[in-house]
Design a protein around this motif. Structure first.
Motif: not given
Length: 371
Positions: A211, A224, A228, A234-235, A256-257
């Motif tokens: 990430c 974001y 993404q 992955p953020i 986000l992930k």
């Protein structure tokens, strides 16, 4: 339990090395250690992990200290507390790091009174007896990075987080990935990129990173979301997630992930548990960070990292890496990259009172008889 007194130890601990990120340079760590003592003389410890300057979040160590002395602690003295999480009924989240330190001291004290480990009190679910450690390396030159990775690999560590900035982040990570094609690698930009540099950030997709943490300077969840959508990597958000509502919004927007959780940053274990439960419901990966903290806060994060569904090894390594002498006994140790989770009551470790006093530059007691 009834709180007789709260003791604050403002400590200054020399670091074994100069720590550099895109935002700051540190050669020592100042924190506030909180000791909560009940009417029977039992004690529990917590740590306020704010920094002297607001480069990470807006809350500074001075802010934390002021609000603890003038507001938070006054609400606790001689108060009968049925559960440490009751503190969140009386204290808001304006100063989450101060609140976390106070809550953590109460959780440690309460767990000891119940003769249970801290995770039994907070989560009451099966946890791991040991965790893999992870190494964070500062913003240093490539030869030094390579040398340190070699050294820590020889000690058994397999996961490395590298502090980067736009000027040379891709070059550094590329050099590392070329030499170590199989290590677990991630980047932490500490909010050093602008959304206008999206093409530069997207280049990181080629490096097979676990990430990229906090790349954007704005902390804007819509930005974001845009980033993404444009990236495979992955953020991971850290300091941009201050509250449970922040996490809900970021999840809804698909900004986000992954999330990096630090109990000391988000207001304590009460909020950490809420965020972990939210991640579980929404298939968001979470892992446990560290705050360049003493063993009092670090061992708490070791306990959190023992949950069975954490994403990757946390930012957790041996005490000796950071300090000549830590504040806990036994210190955090790593053998072949593995850290054993303490099994005793509360935090499962003792605080070294002599070392604590040696590092203390200011001491305040509120309540009880003066010592």
């Amino acid at each position: 339990m009834k709180i007789d007194r709260i003791e604050l130890f403002h400590v200054k601990i020399p670091l074994n090395f100069i720590f550099k990120s895109s935002q700051t340079t540190l050669n020592h760590r100042e924190t506030i250690i909180i000791k909560a003592v009940d009417e029977l003389g039992n004690s529990g410890y917590g740590e306020v992990v704010a920094f002297n300057e607001p480069f990470y979040t807006n809350e500074t160590l001075r802010d934390s200290k002021n609000v603890l002395i003038n507001k938070y602690i006054q609400k606790l003295i001689n108060k009968d507390i049925k559960h440490p999480f009751d503190i969140h009924k009386w204290v808001d989240l304006s100063y989450p790091m101060a609140l976390a330190g106070l809550e953590n001291a109460l959780v440690d004290l309460y767990s000891k009174s119940k003769k249970k480990p801290i995770m039994d009190i907070v989560f009451n679910e099966e946890t791991n007896n040991e965790i893999y450690g992870g190494i964070t390396l500062g913003d240093i030159d490539i030869p030094s990075l390579i040398k340190q990775i070699d050294n820590y690999q020889n000690q058994g560590y397999t996961r490395f987080k590298i502090k980067i900035k736009p000027k040379d982040g891709f070059i550094k990570l590329g050099a590392i990935r070329e030499k170590y094609p199989d290590i677990q690698l991630l980047a932490d930009a500490n909010k050093s990129y602008k959304i206008e540099q999206i093409e530069m950030i997207k280049k990181l997709d080629s490096l097979n990173l676990l990430c990229i943490e906090e790349p954007l300077d704005s902390g804007n969840f819509l930005e974001y979301q845009k980033l993404q959508e444009a990236m495979n990597t992955p953020i991971c958000l850290d300091e941009s997630i201050e509250t449970i509502d922040d996490l809900k919004t970021a999840i809804e927007l698909k900004s986000l992930k992954v999330v990096n959780l630090k109990a000391g940053r988000i207001g304590g274990m009460y909020y950490a548990k809420q965020m972990i439960e939210l991640c579980r419901k929404n298939n968001i990966k979470y892992w446990i960070g560290s705050m360049l903290e003493s063993g009092i806060s670090k061992i708490l994060h070791v306990h959190l990292a023992s949950l069975k569904d954490t994403y990757i090894p946390g930012d957790l390594s041996s005490s000796k890496r950071y300090f000549k002498k830590d504040l806990i006994k036994p210190e955090v140790t790593s053998e072949n990259g593995i850290i054993k989770v303490p099994k005793g009551c509360g935090l499962g470790v003792e605080v070294d009172e002599n070392t604590l006093k040696n590092y203390t530059i200011d001491y305040i007691q509120i309540g009880g008889e003066k010592h």
